[in-house]
Design a protein around this motif. Structure first.
Motif, PDB file in Angstrom:
ATOM      1  N   ALA A 187       0.830  -1.208   0.000  1.00 24.71           N
ATOM      2  CA  ALA A 187       0.000   0.000   0.000  1.00 24.71           C
ATOM      3  C   ALA A 187       0.865   1.260   0.000  1.00 24.71           C
ATOM      4  CB  ALA A 187      -0.930  -0.010   1.206  1.00 24.71           C
ATOM      5  N   LEU A 188       1.928   1.281   0.805  1.00 25.55           N
ATOM      6  CA  LEU A 188       2.824   2.432   0.826  1.00 25.55           C
ATOM      7  C   LEU A 188       3.509   2.619  -0.521  1.00 25.55           C
ATOM      8  CD1 LEU A 188       4.560   2.173   4.316  1.00 25.55           C
ATOM      9  CD2 LEU A 188       2.842   3.831   3.590  1.00 25.55           C
ATOM     10  N   GLU A 224       1.016   4.142  -2.864  1.00 30.44           N
ATOM     11  CA  GLU A 224       0.817   5.551  -2.467  1.00 30.44           C
ATOM     12  C   GLU A 224       1.980   6.412  -2.927  1.00 30.44           C
ATOM     13  OE1 GLU A 224       1.293   7.900   1.704  1.00 30.44           O
ATOM     14  OE2 GLU A 224       0.050   6.111   1.766  1.00 30.44           O
ATOM     15  N   SER A 225       3.214   5.929  -2.742  1.00 31.42           N
ATOM     16  CA  SER A 225       4.377   6.723  -3.109  1.00 31.42           C
ATOM     17  C   SER A 225       4.491   6.879  -4.624  1.00 31.42           C
ATOM     18  CB  SER A 225       5.654   6.100  -2.548  1.00 31.42           C
ATOM     19  OG  SER A 225       6.024   4.943  -3.243  1.00 31.42           O
ATOM     20  N   GLN A 273       1.923   6.927  -6.714  1.00 29.56           N
ATOM     21  CA  GLN A 273       0.863   7.844  -7.115  1.00 29.56           C
ATOM     22  C   GLN A 273       1.268   9.287  -6.807  1.00 29.56           C
ATOM     23  OE1 GLN A 273      -2.865   7.406  -5.044  1.00 29.56           O
ATOM     24  NE2 GLN A 273      -3.979   8.385  -6.705  1.00 29.56           N
ATOM     25  N   THR A 274       1.861   9.503  -5.652  1.00 31.94           N
ATOM     26  CA  THR A 274       2.293  10.836  -5.247  1.00 31.94           C
ATOM     27  C   THR A 274       3.399  11.361  -6.160  1.00 31.94           C
ATOM     28  OG1 THR A 274       1.737  10.342  -2.961  1.00 31.94           O
ATOM     29  CG2 THR A 274       3.224  12.191  -3.322  1.00 31.94           C
TER      30      THR A 274
END
Length: 70
Positions: A59-60, A63-64, A66-67
């Protein structure tokens, strides 16, 4: 829902942490573990055994990524 979970190497954990610009303590807090455990993973002393931690790393990572594209 898929149950496929990536097996993370210590170097991959370190790269993700660097990409997220977190120190080991901050990264550990995001994974509900302690800084020493992150250090051991990164150095290859221990491997990640908890399914929940592997899922949290996935998940991290998502997220990273996508960011970083925003």
């Amino acid at each position: 829902m898929s149950t496929d979970v990536k097996v993370w190497t210590g170097e991959e954990v370190r790269q993700l942490r660097f990409r997220m610009r977190l120190n080991q303590a901050e990264f550990a807090a995001r994974l509900d573990t302690w800084q020493g455990q992150v250090s051991e993973w990164e150095r290859g002393v221990n491997r990640i055994r908890r399914f929940a931690t592997l899922r949290a790393l996935d998940a991290l990572d998502a997220e990273s990524r996508q960011t970083s594209t925003e």
